[in-house]
Every structure is written in C-alpha cells, then in structure tokens.
Design a protein around this motif. Sequence first.
Motif, short mmCIF file in Angstrom:
data_model
loop_
_atom_site.label_atom_id
_atom_site.label_comp_id
_atom_site.label_asym_id
_atom_site.label_seq_id
_atom_site.Cartn_x
_atom_site.Cartn_y
_atom_site.Cartn_z
N GLY A 233 0.80 -1.22 0.00
CA GLY A 233 0.00 0.00 0.00
C GLY A 233 0.83 1.26 0.00
N PHE A 234 1.71 1.41 -1.00
CA PHE A 234 2.58 2.58 -1.07
C PHE A 234 1.74 3.86 -1.11
CE2 PHE A 234 4.87 5.75 -3.66
CZ PHE A 234 6.03 5.87 -2.92
N ALA A 235 2.07 4.80 -0.22
CA ALA A 235 1.38 6.10 -0.11
C ALA A 235 -0.12 5.92 0.11
CB ALA A 235 1.64 6.96 -1.34
N GLY A 236 -0.51 4.74 0.63
CA GLY A 236 -1.91 4.50 0.94
C GLY A 236 -2.74 3.94 -0.20
N PHE A 237 -2.08 3.55 -1.31
CA PHE A 237 -2.82 3.05 -2.47
C PHE A 237 -2.27 1.69 -2.91
CE2 PHE A 237 -3.06 7.70 -2.61
CZ PHE A 237 -4.44 7.88 -2.66
N HIS A 238 -3.13 0.96 -3.63
CA HIS A 238 -2.77 -0.40 -4.05
C HIS A 238 -2.90 -0.59 -5.56
CE1 HIS A 238 -2.89 -1.73 0.22
NE2 HIS A 238 -3.87 -0.83 0.31
N ASP A 239 -2.93 0.50 -6.32
CA ASP A 239 -3.14 0.39 -7.76
C ASP A 239 -2.02 1.05 -8.57
OD1 ASP A 239 -3.82 2.94 -6.93
OD2 ASP A 239 -5.64 3.08 -8.15
N TRP A 240 -0.79 1.01 -8.05
CA TRP A 240 0.35 1.56 -8.77
C TRP A 240 0.71 0.65 -9.93
CZ3 TRP A 240 1.82 6.36 -7.61
CH2 TRP A 240 1.47 6.87 -6.35
N ARG A 241 1.18 1.26 -11.01
CA ARG A 241 1.51 0.49 -12.21
C ARG A 241 2.63 1.17 -12.99
NH1 ARG A 241 -0.74 3.50 -16.26
NH2 ARG A 241 -2.50 4.85 -15.67
N MET A 242 3.19 0.41 -13.91
CA MET A 242 4.17 0.95 -14.84
C MET A 242 3.46 1.92 -15.79
SD MET A 242 6.75 -1.35 -17.20
CE MET A 242 7.25 -2.35 -15.78
N PRO A 243 4.01 3.10 -16.05
CA PRO A 243 3.32 4.04 -16.94
C PRO A 243 3.37 3.57 -18.40
CG PRO A 243 5.50 4.87 -16.40
CD PRO A 243 5.29 3.65 -15.55
N THR A 244 2.40 4.02 -19.17
CA THR A 244 2.47 3.80 -20.61
C THR A 244 3.52 4.75 -21.19
OG1 THR A 244 0.77 5.46 -21.07
CG2 THR A 244 0.02 3.19 -20.69
N VAL A 245 3.88 4.53 -22.44
CA VAL A 245 4.88 5.41 -23.05
C VAL A 245 4.35 6.84 -23.12
CG1 VAL A 245 4.15 4.93 -25.43
CG2 VAL A 245 6.51 5.63 -24.96
N GLU A 246 3.03 7.00 -23.36
CA GLU A 246 2.45 8.34 -23.42
C GLU A 246 2.51 9.02 -22.06
OE1 GLU A 246 0.18 5.85 -26.51
OE2 GLU A 246 0.93 5.59 -24.46
N GLU A 247 2.20 8.28 -21.01
CA GLU A 247 2.22 8.87 -19.67
C GLU A 247 3.64 9.26 -19.26
OE1 GLU A 247 -1.63 6.54 -17.72
OE2 GLU A 247 0.34 5.56 -17.76
N ALA A 248 4.60 8.39 -19.54
CA ALA A 248 5.99 8.71 -19.18
C ALA A 248 6.52 9.89 -19.99
CB ALA A 248 6.87 7.48 -19.40
N MET A 249 6.15 9.96 -21.27
CA MET A 249 6.60 11.07 -22.11
C MET A 249 5.95 12.39 -21.71
SD MET A 249 8.98 10.39 -24.26
CE MET A 249 8.85 11.69 -25.49
N SER A 250 4.81 12.33 -21.05
CA SER A 250 4.14 13.57 -20.64
C SER A 250 4.96 14.34 -19.61
CB SER A 250 2.75 13.27 -20.08
OG SER A 250 2.82 12.72 -18.77
N LEU A 251 5.91 13.68 -18.95
CA LEU A 251 6.77 14.35 -17.97
C LEU A 251 8.02 14.95 -18.60
CD1 LEU A 251 6.70 11.83 -14.96
CD2 LEU A 251 5.27 13.85 -15.33
N MET A 252 8.27 14.67 -19.87
CA MET A 252 9.49 15.15 -20.52
C MET A 252 9.48 16.67 -20.66
SD MET A 252 12.27 13.65 -21.84
CE MET A 252 11.84 12.06 -22.56
N GLU A 253 10.53 17.31 -20.17
CA GLU A 253 10.68 18.76 -20.27
C GLU A 253 11.51 19.12 -21.50
OE1 GLU A 253 9.68 21.33 -18.06
OE2 GLU A 253 8.41 19.88 -17.03
N PRO A 254 11.30 20.30 -22.10
CA PRO A 254 12.01 20.68 -23.33
C PRO A 254 13.46 21.10 -23.12
CG PRO A 254 10.52 22.43 -22.67
CD PRO A 254 10.25 21.27 -21.75
#
Length: 314
Positions: A233-254
């Motif tokens: 239950g990391f941070a109180g939740f049980h639904d953590w997952r590996m991000p999709t490529v779109e989700e991970a790329m959304s964090l990319m800074e220019p």
Amino acid sequence: MNMFTKLKLSQKTAADIEWDMTPDLAFCTFSAKGLREDLPNTDERVCYFFVDNYGDEPRLYLMERGTRFVNILAEIKAPLTMMNDCIIDHGCALSSKDNFPINSALKTWLLSEVVEQESSPFLIPTIKEEAEQENMGKTLPPSGKTGFNGDIIHLPEEPSTYDDEQIKEITTRWNFYDTSLNPQGEFSNGLADTGDTLTVSDERTGLQWQWAGLDLCSVRRMTGNIEQLNKDGFAGFHDWRMPTVEEAMSLMEPSPNAKGLYLHSCFSKEQPFIFVAARRKPTGYWFVDYKQGKTYWSSGTVPGGFCRLCRKME
C-alpha cells in the motif's frame, strides 16, 4: 607508463581501454544482460571513449562503466574537425543529438596523443564533487493551486505494442518533447505537492507519480517489485503500475534541469531512464530516457531499467 597514471580509477577497473565498446553496447552489457536473473552480478568495470553531441559542440569523453556504475573519468580535448568527421562517418548530421562510438581516425589520434602519454595536455580529468543532498527545485504548489483549470487530458493507460513509426506519431500527436523526434515539442503539466512526501500529482493528466521510483532491475523482477509495493500500500494506495509510453513522455521537459535530466526538478535524478508498459514491434521493449530526452528501445528478452510508477487519481 600511460595516461592511467594521471587518472584515479576505481579498484575494480582494469587500466586498459575497451576499444570495441560503444555506448549502445555498454547499455546492453551493463544495464540489460548483466541484470538477467540467470546471470550473476559482476564487479567488472571497463573504460572506453565516446563522442557526446548533446551540447553546442561535440565532446570526447573517457567513460568508466560497470553494472550500476557510471563515471566519466576525463574529457579529451580532441580537434573539433575530427569529432565532426566521426559523427559524419556514422551517417549522421552534425545536429544529431546522440552519443557516438569513436572512429578509426580518433582511435589513432588517441593512441598517439593521449593513451600512450603519461601526461597528455589533451587529457582533462574530471573533478569528483562531494556527495550532497539532491536539489529538488522550488517547492511545488499544493493541489488545487497549480493554476491549471482546464479539462483533464486522458492519456492511454493500457499496455501497448508500437513500431518505430507509431512512436513518432504518438510523440507529435501529443506534442511531447523528444530530442530526436520532436525537438520543438512541449507538453505542459500541472504538478502539485500531494503532501505525503512520497508522490507528486499532475492535475492536467490526473496522474499521481512517485517522486523517486524503483531501482535498476530486470523487467521480470520489476513486475514482482510492483506487486509487492501494491501489497504494502505505497502512499496509501494499491493500484500503482508501470506508466504507458504516453504517460511517461508527458513528464518530458524541453530542456534539461540542473541535474541534467529533461524532467521537472521535483523528480529524483536516480531514475534517468524508465520502463514503460509498451513492447516494440517487431521485437524489444520501449524505454523513456530523461537523461537523453527521448524514447528508445532495447532488444533482448530481459532488459534492465528503472521505473517511476503512476496511478490514476479519482
């Protein structure tokens, strides 16, 4: 006597050059194959040269590399024309942002002017800085105070299989920044401090992220680590997952932050490239690399990587 008399090598590193080692081969050797469960971890460390073309001009470096160990020993002040010729010899434009293996001309020059010299004027050893607490940048605003008031963008969240052209299309469709595929891209976020000291939320995508992440391991072991993290239950939740490529790329800074990553400073530097829930067609796994600011793929059945998990906020 040669250049190694001027350098401080780790005790596990042989004072020799692996002339056939390349940046891509080093990744496969020490970040992928070396992390398979059926192979023991190795203390072996090697040295090799490569051309870094991520700055305004190419630079030639001497790298010390091992499993879970990366260290630039020195910069070599090679002639600019020779480094440019090396990039061109690999069939790339001088504007290509990438790391390149040295060519035969650079090898000959290095042997004569650097490697076989006890004190070469072209060899500039790096200065190792004392370990210090990681700078996480300015404090993020609390949830609801980010200034974002638009509709949530729902990025794909199911595991997928993409070929190279589809990755390019995804990058441009969402306007994700990528040093190679979309250098003019920029995807804005609404990052907020969740207050739990463990996670960061993005009000634009509705995702909650680990500010740090999971350590380097194989994809099979990573799956087990995620299962255990959810069980705990990391941070109180049980639904953590590996991000999709779109989700991970959304964090990319220019542009890279002070830690050298194309990522907001609120995220840890200890996960420079991460697994994503995407296989490559016809073979391989996709990764998102915040150090080089791009997606890439690795072949092999059990590649190794870090991970930064996410979950959809309710």
